[in-house]
Scaffold this active site. Structure first.
Site, PDB file in Angstrom:
ATOM      1  N   LYS A  48      36.588 -16.850  21.900  1.00 20.81           N
ATOM      2  CA  LYS A  48      37.174 -16.073  21.163  1.00 20.81           C
ATOM      3  C   LYS A  48      36.337 -14.454  22.038  1.00 20.81           C
ATOM      4  O   LYS A  48      34.909 -14.620  21.380  1.00 20.81           O
ATOM      5  CB  LYS A  48      37.578 -16.335  19.917  1.00 20.81           C
ATOM      6  CG  LYS A  48      37.727 -15.148  19.455  1.00 20.81           C
ATOM      7  CD  LYS A  48      38.340 -15.262  18.092  1.00 20.81           C
ATOM      8  CE  LYS A  48      37.246 -15.226  16.979  1.00 20.81           C
ATOM      9  NZ  LYS A  48      37.892 -13.437  17.074  1.00 20.81           N
TER      10      LYS A  48
ATOM     11  N   ASP B 126      41.168 -10.913  21.997  1.00 23.53           N
ATOM     12  CA  ASP B 126      41.266 -10.433  19.764  1.00 23.53           C
ATOM     13  C   ASP B 126      41.144  -9.563  19.402  1.00 23.53           C
ATOM     14  O   ASP B 126      39.636  -9.207  19.170  1.00 23.53           O
ATOM     15  CB  ASP B 126      39.748 -12.005  19.084  1.00 23.53           C
ATOM     16  CG  ASP B 126      40.304 -11.551  17.252  1.00 23.53           C
ATOM     17  OD1 ASP B 126      41.661 -10.795  16.990  1.00 23.53           O
ATOM     18  OD2 ASP B 126      39.502 -11.922  16.312  1.00 23.53           O
TER      19      ASP B 126
ATOM     20  N   LYS C 164      43.594  -7.623  18.247  1.00 24.02           N
ATOM     21  CA  LYS C 164      44.533  -7.272  17.337  1.00 24.02           C
ATOM     22  C   LYS C 164      45.200  -5.381  17.204  1.00 24.02           C
ATOM     23  O   LYS C 164      45.519  -5.360  16.351  1.00 24.02           O
ATOM     24  CB  LYS C 164      43.901  -6.816  16.139  1.00 24.02           C
ATOM     25  CG  LYS C 164      43.265  -8.358  15.289  1.00 24.02           C
ATOM     26  CD  LYS C 164      42.474  -8.610  13.812  1.00 24.02           C
ATOM     27  CE  LYS C 164      42.000  -9.786  13.790  1.00 24.02           C
ATOM     28  NZ  LYS C 164      40.463 -10.340  14.479  1.00 24.02           N
TER      29      LYS C 164
ATOM     30  N   ASP D  89      49.817  -0.533  17.728  1.00 21.82           N
ATOM     31  CA  ASP D  89      49.711   0.849  17.923  1.00 21.82           C
ATOM     32  C   ASP D  89      51.456   1.043  18.516  1.00 21.82           C
ATOM     33  O   ASP D  89      52.531   0.103  18.081  1.00 21.82           O
ATOM     34  CB  ASP D  89      49.335   1.499  19.469  1.00 21.82           C
ATOM     35  CG  ASP D  89      48.574   2.946  19.908  1.00 21.82           C
ATOM     36  OD1 ASP D  89      49.066   3.902  19.458  1.00 21.82           O
ATOM     37  OD2 ASP D  89      47.321   2.959  20.090  1.00 21.82           O
TER      38      ASP D  89
ATOM     39  N   THR E  64      42.843 -12.007   6.286  1.00 20.73           N
ATOM     40  CA  THR E  64      42.505 -12.809   5.078  1.00 20.73           C
ATOM     41  C   THR E  64      41.713 -12.311   3.928  1.00 20.73           C
ATOM     42  O   THR E  64      41.250 -12.739   2.957  1.00 20.73           O
ATOM     43  CB  THR E  64      42.021 -13.642   5.957  1.00 20.73           C
ATOM     44  OG1 THR E  64      41.443 -13.723   6.783  1.00 20.73           O
ATOM     45  CG2 THR E  64      42.739 -14.827   6.312  1.00 20.73           C
TER      46      THR E  64
ATOM     47  N   ARG F 147      30.165 -18.715  13.618  1.00 18.55           N
ATOM     48  CA  ARG F 147      28.547 -19.268  13.013  1.00 18.55           C
ATOM     49  C   ARG F 147      28.342 -20.403  12.800  1.00 18.55           C
ATOM     50  O   ARG F 147      26.997 -21.031  13.550  1.00 18.55           O
ATOM     51  CB  ARG F 147      28.392 -18.230  11.900  1.00 18.55           C
ATOM     52  CG  ARG F 147      28.366 -16.951  12.122  1.00 18.55           C
ATOM     53  CD  ARG F 147      28.293 -15.669  11.154  1.00 18.55           C
ATOM     54  NE  ARG F 147      29.168 -15.850  10.206  1.00 18.55           N
ATOM     55  CZ  ARG F 147      30.101 -14.995   9.264  1.00 18.55           C
ATOM     56  NH1 ARG F 147      29.670 -14.861   8.582  1.00 18.55           N
ATOM     57  NH2 ARG F 147      31.579 -14.806   9.111  1.00 18.55           N
TER      58      ARG F 147
HETATM   59  O1  C5P Z   1      31.489 -16.625  12.337  1.00 21.07           O
HETATM   60  P1  C5P Z   1      32.778 -17.149  11.808  1.00 21.07           P
HETATM   61  O2  C5P Z   1      33.273 -18.666  11.839  1.00 21.07           O
HETATM   62  O3  C5P Z   1      33.953 -17.076  10.168  1.00 21.07           O
HETATM   63  O4  C5P Z   1      33.871 -16.584  12.573  1.00 21.07           O
HETATM   64  C1  C5P Z   1      35.373 -16.732  12.632  1.00 21.07           C
HETATM   65  C2  C5P Z   1      35.940 -15.156  13.568  1.00 21.07           C
HETATM   66  O5  C5P Z   1      37.735 -15.345  13.450  1.00 21.07           O
HETATM   67  C3  C5P Z   1      35.381 -14.114  13.645  1.00 21.07           C
HETATM   68  O6  C5P Z   1      35.478 -13.982  14.840  1.00 21.07           O
HETATM   69  C4  C5P Z   1      36.627 -13.531  12.669  1.00 21.07           C
HETATM   70  O7  C5P Z   1      36.650 -12.319  12.704  1.00 21.07           O
HETATM   71  C5  C5P Z   1      37.681 -14.009  12.931  1.00 21.07           C
HETATM   72  N1  C5P Z   1      38.904 -14.232  12.059  1.00 21.07           N
HETATM   73  C6  C5P Z   1      38.893 -14.323  10.417  1.00 21.07           C
HETATM   74  N2  C5P Z   1      39.645 -14.584   9.699  1.00 21.07           N
HETATM   75  C7  C5P Z   1      40.362 -14.031   9.886  1.00 21.07           C
HETATM   76  C8  C5P Z   1      40.843 -13.762  11.814  1.00 21.07           C
HETATM   77  C9  C5P Z   1      40.094 -13.516  12.439  1.00 21.07           C
HETATM   78  O8  C5P Z   1      37.309 -14.734  10.385  1.00 21.07           O
HETATM   79  N3  C5P Z   1      41.954 -13.466   9.296  1.00 21.07           N
END
Ligand code: C5P
Length: 247
Positions: A35, A62, A64, A67, A126, A217
Site C-alpha cells: 500500500k 491509498d 482517497k 474532488d 475510523t 507498523r
Molecule cells: O501501522 P498501521 O497498521 O496502523 O497502518 C494502517 C494503515 O492503514 C495506515 O496506512 C493507515 O493510513 C491505513 N488506514 C487506517 N485506518 C483506516 C484507513 C486506512 O489505519 N480507516
C-alpha cells in the site's frame, strides 16, 4: 482459492522511496500487496508504485480521492495507467464522483477482469467519533452512516470498501458476499496498538469476513518484517480454514 499471504497488504508508510524499496525487497513473497499512501506519495510521487508494478508486485494506491467527478475520473485513470490493483475514493464525494472514478479506472485498465484496477470507497474515517459526525451534520449512528455509504458505493458500481473490523458484519449483511472488504487497524495479539483505536487481530478480522487486511507498523517496525508477515499470514490461514469448515 486465494492464500492468506495474498490477502495480506503491507502499508509502506515510510517517507522515502529508498526506505520503501528496501522494505518491499525484504517482504517479497511474504505479502500479497503493497500500500502506497499519502506520506510516501507526497514525498516521492508515483515512482515507487511504478517500480513495484514493474517488479510484478500488486499495489494499493491509498490516496482517497475526493474532488469533482472530472478530476477524480482523471486521477483514477492515471492510477490505472500505472497499473495499480486497488485505488480508493471517499464515498462522501457522492454517486457521480464514484461513477467517474470507475469510468476513469476502466478506461485505462487492460487485461482480464482480475487484473484491472479495482476501485474502493472509504465510508466514514475510523478516526471520526459519533460526536464528530454530529458536528458535521451526518445523521444516525456511525454504523448507519457506514452502511449507507457502503450501499451507495455498491450501487455506483464500486468494487468494495475500506472498513474497520467492527464494521465488517454490517457491511456484509448490506452488500453481500461479492463486495470487497479491505480492513486496516490490525494488531496481532502480541503487538502494540500504536494510535489505532478500533483494532482486531488478523484472525478476528478474517473470521468477521474481511477479504484483505492492511497491516503497517506490526510488520514495518518489526526486527524481522518477513517473519512478522509470515506469523500474521499463519494466523489468517487458521481463521480461513475455520471459516471453510463452517460454511
Ligand atoms: O501501522 P498501521 O497498521 O496502523 O497502518 C494502517 C494503515 O492503514 C495506515 O496506512 C493507515 O493510513 C491505513 N488506514 C487506517 N485506518 C483506516 C484507513 C486506512 O489505519 N480507516
Amino acid at each position: 482459492m486465494i492464500s492468506a499471504t495474498e490477502k495480506l497488504i503491507v502499508a509502506l508508510d515510510v517517507p522515502s522511496a529508498e526506505a520503501a524499496a528496501l522494505l518491499a525487497e525484504k517482504l517479497r513473497g511474504h505479502v500479497g500487496m503493497y500500500k502506497v499512501g499519502s506520506e510516501l506519495f507526497t514525498a516521492e510521487g508515483p515512482v515507487l508504485a511504478r517500480y513495484l508494478v514493474a517488479m510484478r508486485e500488486k499495489v494499493f494506491l491509498d490516496l482517497k480521492f475526493h474532488d469533482i467527478p472530472n478530476t477524480v475520473r482523471a486521477a483514477a485513470r492515471e492510477a490505472a495507467q500505472i497499473g495499480v490493483s486497488l485505488v480508493n475514493v471517499h464515498a462522501s464525494g457522492g454517486r457521480k464522483m464514484m461513477e467517474a472514478a470507475l469510468e476513469g479506472a476502466r478506461s485505462a485498465s487492460h487485461g482480464h477482469d482480475a487484473a484491472r484496477t479495482h476501485v474502493l470507497a472509504v465510508t466514514v474515517l475510523t478516526s471520526l467519533s459519533a460526536q464528530d459526525l454530529d458536528e458535521m451534520g451526518i445523521t444516525g449512528t456511525p454504523e448507519e452512516a457506514v452502511v449507507r455509504l457502503a450501499r451507495l458505493a455498491q450501487s455506483a458500481g464500486l468494487d468494495g470498501v475500506v472498513a474497520s473490523a467492527r464494521e465488517i458484519a454490517a457491511i456484509r449483511r448490506a452488500c453481500g458476499p461479492q463486495f470487497l472488504i479491505v480492513t486496516p487497524g490490525i494488531r496481532p495479539v502480541t503487538a502494540a496498538s500504536n494510535d489505532q483505536a478500533r483494532i482486531a487481530t488478523p484472525g478476528a478480522a478474517i473470521e468477521a469476513g474481511a477479504d484483505f487486511l492492511v497491516v503497517g507498523r506490526p510488520i514495518t517496525e518489526a526486527a524481522d518484517p518477513a517473519a512478522a508477515a509470515d506469523a500474521i499470514a499463519a494466523e489468517m490461514e487458521k481463521a480461513m480454514s475455520a471459516r471453510m469448515g463452517v460454511s
